[in-house]
Design a protein around this motif. Structure first.
Motif, mmCIF file in Angstrom:
data_model
loop_
_atom_site.group_PDB
_atom_site.id
_atom_site.type_symbol
_atom_site.label_atom_id
_atom_site.label_comp_id
_atom_site.label_asym_id
_atom_site.label_seq_id
_atom_site.Cartn_x
_atom_site.Cartn_y
_atom_site.Cartn_z
ATOM 1 N N MET A 1 0.858 -1.210 0.000
ATOM 2 C CA MET A 1 0.000 0.000 0.000
ATOM 3 C C MET A 1 0.890 1.256 0.000
ATOM 4 S SD MET A 1 -2.986 0.986 2.682
ATOM 5 C CE MET A 1 -3.925 -0.498 2.447
ATOM 6 N N ALA A 2 0.525 2.228 -0.839
ATOM 7 C CA ALA A 2 1.361 3.440 -0.942
ATOM 8 C C ALA A 2 1.277 4.283 0.327
ATOM 9 C CB ALA A 2 0.882 4.268 -2.128
ATOM 10 N N THR A 3 2.388 4.909 0.653
ATOM 11 C CA THR A 3 2.412 5.795 1.814
ATOM 12 C C THR A 3 1.818 7.149 1.427
ATOM 13 O OG1 THR A 3 4.379 4.699 2.617
ATOM 14 C CG2 THR A 3 3.963 6.888 3.495
ATOM 15 N N ILE A 4 0.999 7.696 2.324
ATOM 16 C CA ILE A 4 0.383 9.007 2.056
ATOM 17 C C ILE A 4 1.237 10.064 2.764
ATOM 18 C CG2 ILE A 4 -1.736 10.373 2.325
ATOM 19 C CD1 ILE A 4 -3.108 7.454 2.687
ATOM 20 N N ASP A 5 1.709 11.037 1.992
ATOM 21 C CA ASP A 5 2.626 12.036 2.582
ATOM 22 C C ASP A 5 1.871 13.266 3.057
ATOM 23 O OD1 ASP A 5 4.836 10.517 1.971
ATOM 24 O OD2 ASP A 5 4.952 11.334 -0.070
ATOM 25 N N ARG A 6 2.212 13.732 4.235
ATOM 26 C CA ARG A 6 1.641 14.969 4.778
ATOM 27 C C ARG A 6 2.770 15.815 5.369
ATOM 28 N NH1 ARG A 6 -2.039 14.029 2.060
ATOM 29 N NH2 ARG A 6 -4.100 13.277 2.651
ATOM 30 N N LYS A 7 2.596 17.127 5.243
ATOM 31 C CA LYS A 7 3.592 18.014 5.867
ATOM 32 C C LYS A 7 3.472 17.934 7.392
ATOM 33 C CE LYS A 7 5.408 22.697 5.520
ATOM 34 N NZ LYS A 7 5.261 24.021 4.920
ATOM 35 N N TYR A 8 2.204 17.974 7.852
ATOM 36 C CA TYR A 8 1.951 17.925 9.305
ATOM 37 C C TYR A 8 0.926 16.834 9.616
ATOM 38 C CZ TYR A 8 3.321 22.846 8.611
ATOM 39 O OH TYR A 8 3.959 23.995 8.228
ATOM 40 N N VAL A 10 -1.333 15.546 13.120
ATOM 41 C CA VAL A 10 -1.679 15.617 14.551
ATOM 42 C C VAL A 10 -2.347 14.294 14.902
ATOM 43 C CG1 VAL A 10 -3.076 16.761 16.311
ATOM 44 C CG2 VAL A 10 -1.995 18.137 14.517
ATOM 45 N N VAL A 11 -1.828 13.614 15.914
ATOM 46 C CA VAL A 11 -2.480 12.382 16.389
ATOM 47 C C VAL A 11 -3.231 12.725 17.659
ATOM 48 C CG1 VAL A 11 -2.195 10.000 17.157
ATOM 49 C CG2 VAL A 11 -0.686 10.931 15.390
ATOM 50 N N GLY A 12 -4.550 12.618 17.601
ATOM 51 C CA GLY A 12 -5.400 12.978 18.739
ATOM 52 C C GLY A 12 -6.296 14.136 18.351
ATOM 53 N N GLY A 13 -7.607 13.859 18.319
ATOM 54 C CA GLY A 13 -8.558 14.912 17.946
ATOM 55 C C GLY A 13 -9.374 15.337 19.145
ATOM 56 N N GLY A 14 -8.687 15.665 20.235
ATOM 57 C CA GLY A 14 -9.368 16.186 21.419
ATOM 58 C C GLY A 14 -9.197 17.690 21.493
ATOM 59 N N VAL A 15 -9.110 18.189 22.712
ATOM 60 C CA VAL A 15 -9.011 19.641 22.896
ATOM 61 C C VAL A 15 -7.744 20.178 22.223
ATOM 62 C CG1 VAL A 15 -8.749 21.483 24.579
ATOM 63 C CG2 VAL A 15 -10.335 19.597 25.041
ATOM 64 N N ALA A 16 -6.597 19.582 22.544
ATOM 65 C CA ALA A 16 -5.338 20.098 21.999
ATOM 66 C C ALA A 16 -5.309 19.938 20.470
ATOM 67 C CB ALA A 16 -4.150 19.381 22.636
ATOM 68 N N GLY A 17 -5.820 18.817 19.966
ATOM 69 C CA GLY A 17 -5.851 18.600 18.515
ATOM 70 C C GLY A 17 -6.650 19.689 17.812
ATOM 71 N N THR A 35 -3.166 16.454 8.334
ATOM 72 C CA THR A 35 -4.143 15.399 8.658
ATOM 73 C C THR A 35 -4.214 15.276 10.179
ATOM 74 O OG1 THR A 35 -3.817 14.132 6.638
ATOM 75 C CG2 THR A 35 -4.651 12.921 8.522
ATOM 76 N N ILE A 36 -5.441 15.156 10.686
ATOM 77 C CA ILE A 36 -5.644 14.904 12.122
ATOM 78 C C ILE A 36 -6.293 13.538 12.271
ATOM 79 C CG2 ILE A 36 -6.828 15.683 14.225
ATOM 80 C CD1 ILE A 36 -6.840 18.489 13.075
ATOM 81 N N PHE A 37 -5.721 12.700 13.120
ATOM 82 C CA PHE A 37 -6.317 11.397 13.399
ATOM 83 C C PHE A 37 -6.988 11.427 14.767
ATOM 84 C CE2 PHE A 37 -2.877 10.338 10.490
ATOM 85 C CZ PHE A 37 -3.552 9.538 9.584
ATOM 86 N N SER A 38 -8.200 10.917 14.834
ATOM 87 C CA SER A 38 -8.853 10.767 16.131
ATOM 88 C C SER A 38 -9.539 9.420 16.199
ATOM 89 C CB SER A 38 -9.892 11.866 16.356
ATOM 90 O OG SER A 38 -10.479 11.660 17.633
ATOM 91 N N LYS A 39 -9.384 8.756 17.322
ATOM 92 C CA LYS A 39 -10.105 7.489 17.443
ATOM 93 C C LYS A 39 -11.564 7.729 17.808
ATOM 94 C CE LYS A 39 -8.237 6.272 22.030
ATOM 95 N NZ LYS A 39 -9.421 6.447 22.870
ATOM 96 N N ILE A 87 -8.178 20.601 5.575
ATOM 97 C CA ILE A 87 -7.587 19.697 6.583
ATOM 98 C C ILE A 87 -8.295 18.346 6.478
ATOM 99 C CG2 ILE A 87 -7.293 19.269 9.061
ATOM 100 C CD1 ILE A 87 -7.361 22.346 9.446
ATOM 101 N N GLU A 88 -7.509 17.282 6.430
ATOM 102 C CA GLU A 88 -8.106 15.944 6.417
ATOM 103 C C GLU A 88 -8.334 15.519 7.872
ATOM 104 O OE1 GLU A 88 -7.158 11.579 4.443
ATOM 105 O OE2 GLU A 88 -5.508 12.753 5.252
ATOM 106 N N LEU A 89 -9.599 15.359 8.246
ATOM 107 C CA LEU A 89 -9.938 14.954 9.620
ATOM 108 C C LEU A 89 -10.354 13.493 9.567
ATOM 109 C CD1 LEU A 89 -10.458 15.773 12.584
ATOM 110 C CD2 LEU A 89 -12.752 16.503 11.891
ATOM 111 N N LYS A 90 -9.476 12.632 10.024
ATOM 112 C CA LYS A 90 -9.747 11.196 9.947
ATOM 113 C C LYS A 90 -10.322 10.748 11.292
ATOM 114 C CE LYS A 90 -8.168 8.669 6.964
ATOM 115 N NZ LYS A 90 -8.861 8.104 5.769
ATOM 116 N N LEU A 91 -11.655 10.648 11.355
ATOM 117 C CA LEU A 91 -12.313 10.223 12.591
ATOM 118 C C LEU A 91 -12.384 8.699 12.646
ATOM 119 C CD1 LEU A 91 -15.161 12.907 12.654
ATOM 120 C CD2 LEU A 91 -12.972 12.952 13.860
ATOM 121 N N GLU A 92 -12.627 8.193 13.865
ATOM 122 C CA GLU A 92 -12.655 6.732 14.088
ATOM 123 C C GLU A 92 -11.440 6.081 13.433
ATOM 124 O OE1 GLU A 92 -16.913 5.078 14.492
ATOM 125 O OE2 GLU A 92 -16.995 6.524 12.863
#
Ligand code: FDA
Ligand code: NAD
Length: 433
Positions: A1-8, A10-17, A35-39, A87-92
């Motif tokens: 699977m190809a790697t997706i490149d991002r400049k920045y 953030v892991v965690g989509g809570g208050v600080a995210g 891209t922001i990842f949040s579970k 911004i790519e917001l990747k939820l779940e």
């Protein structure tokens, strides 16, 4: 699977995210850079609402009403906001593997992302009574609160138990705020905690005695100095009894637990320098890896005012640390540096008609002023004095302007000749600083 490149990333989509996203946008972000990842399934929101207005029987807070950044008076960042800003917001979407050497992250779906700069904002998770080896801790009917999906389950349980009884385990922030919410929902609460008083990590026995008296007047039964050793279950595996260390047994089919939190290092555990249970950072929240920053609950940072390092599990720091890290990232790209993070600790809570704020450091001798514990009317507060300087200030029921006054005291640490002067001047002392 190809790697997706991002400049920045953030892991965690809570208050600080959420606040990091706002700061990136403010300082200039091109579509596709972040891209922001949040579970979690929800876009970043103001977590404090969950143990307050989210539990109200009427006019309860619900998303999207409290997405970040409403808590600091900013624009509400709905999911569309992220899309509009590119911004790519990747939820779940949970990051389950990190390879800092190759600057890649792997999601629970198997996608691999690479980053230029990474911000870790994974926050904390609650301590589970199973961690304390409490028998029967897996029973149905036992609730914890960190994320909105847990809040929804608790709201359903509250509705199902109206007019009934509940046991609240823990006498800290969650215990106090949720005991009040349950009471407002007409549930008779018994609180159980091992400490000698409410919230000893901040309250003095004098302060605690006011809040304990207030809660008791609202019908809350308080059992101090003991803890839960076991839960008994019925035939359906639902909690039926709470067994205490001191031998008492409480009948209850609803238990709410708030026995502390621990930083959630997840896939980053052991990859970066750690201190005091968190990820060690410098005054711009850069970790031991120059391409990685850590913010919010997870970060152990230099506390400039007190010359030590701390981890802070409160929302004001989550917001400010995220902003500081993003400012530092953007400055570094221009070969510049930002001023050191100079944080003034700020903690607050609200329950029933009560509302207190604390600023500074609760060290040294405590000087209480205002009403005697348990008596109604008028404001009250406390100052903490060390080496003849006021280090911390607490105020119950302050107006926004009055709260600013005590913040100024804690920031400026004025000297005092006699603690008796503080007792008689009360808030008047703060107004002259
Ligand atoms: P936060 O927990 O907000 O966010 C972390 C996010 O990262 C979560 O969405 C989590 O799911 C996600 N995540 C974790 N690991 C991940 C992974 N591997 N991959 C993807 N996502 C991942 N403070 C205060 O000052 N006043 C108050 O009144 C309150 N009230 C309050 C109520 C309740 C119920 C709680 C639980 C907490 C508070 N707090 C508070 C504390 C405050 O909310 C807390 O300090 C901040 O939310 C911390 O912000 P962070 O962004 O660091 O973590
Ligand atoms: P806390 O540390 O405030 O309180 C934990 C409480 O549980 C203490 O009273 C402790 O003595 C008690 N306890 C510990 N072990 C126990 C046991 N075995 N049995 C019974 N009681 C036990 O933690 P919390 O209230 O769970 O809050 C969790 C997190 O959420 C923290 O990071 C907190 O800062 C945050 N929070 C903050 C606020 C706020 O700032 N207003 C509100 C809610 C939550």
């Amino acid at each position: 699977m190809a790697t997706i490149d991002r400049k920045y990333i953030v892991v965690g989509g809570g208050v600080a995210g959420g606040y990091a996203a706002r700061e990136f946008v403010k300082l200039g972000l091109q579509p596709g850079e972040l891209t922001i990842f949040s579970k979690e399934a929800a876009a970043p929101y103001e977590r404090p609402a969950l143990s307050k207005a989210y539990m109200f029987p009427e006019a309860a807070a619900r998303l999207p009403g409290f997405h970040v950044c409403v808590g600091s008076g900013g624009e509400r960042q709905l999911p569309d906001w992220y899309a509009e800003k590119g911004i790519e917001l990747k939820l779940e979407s949970e990051i389950v593997k990190a390879d800092l050497e190759n600057k890649t992250l792997t999601t629970d779906k198997g996608d691999v992302y690479s980053y230029g700069t990474l911000v870790i904002a994974t926050g904390s998770t609650f301590l589970n009574l199973a961690d304390f080896k409490t028998a029967g801790a897996d029973a149905k009917g036992i609730y914890y609160l960190r994320e909105v999906h847990e809040a929804d389950k608790l709201v359903d349980a509250i509705k199902a138990n109206k007019g009934g009884e509940a046991v609240v385990v823990g006498g800290g922030y969650i215990g106090l705020e949720l005991a009040a919410c349950l009471t407002i929902n007409k549930i008779k609460v018994t609180m159980v905690f091992p400490d000698p008083c409410f919230m000893p990590r901040l309250f003095t026995p004098e302060l605690a005695s006011f809040y304990e008296g207030y809660y008791e007047n609202k019908g809350v039964n308080i059992i101090k100095g003991t803890s839960v050793t076991a839960f008994e279950k019925d035939d359906n595996g639902h909690v039926s009894k709470v067994i205490l260390k001191d031998g008492r047994t409480l009948d209850s089919t609803l238990v709410v637990v708030g026995v502390g939190a621990k930083p959630l290092l997840g896939p980053f555990k052991g990859l970066l320098e750690e201190e005091k249970g968190g990820i060690k950072v410098d005054a711009s929240f850069k970790t031991s890896d120059p391409n990685v920053y850590a913010v919010g609950d997870i970060a152990t940072f230099p506390m400039k005012m007190y010359g030590d390092t701390r981890r802070v599990e409160h929302v004001d720091h989550a917001r400010k640390s995220a902003m500081q890290a993003v400012q530092a990232i953007k400055a570094a790209e221009k070969g510049e540096v930002v001023d050191e993070y100079d944080y003034l600790p700020f903690f607050y809570s609200r329950s029933f008609d009560l509302s207190w704020q604390f600023y500074g450091d609760n060290v040294g001798e405590t000087v209480h002023w205002g009403r005697e514990a348990g008596t109604p009317d008028s404001k009250f507060g406390a100052y903490w004095v060390k080496d003849n300087r006021v280090m911390g200030a607490f105020l119950e029921g302050g107006s926004p302007d009055e709260n600013k006054l005590i913040a100024k005291v804690a920031r400026e640490q004025p000297s005092v000749n006699s603690t008796q002067d503080l007792v008689s001047a009360g808030l008047g002392f703060a107004s002259k600083v």
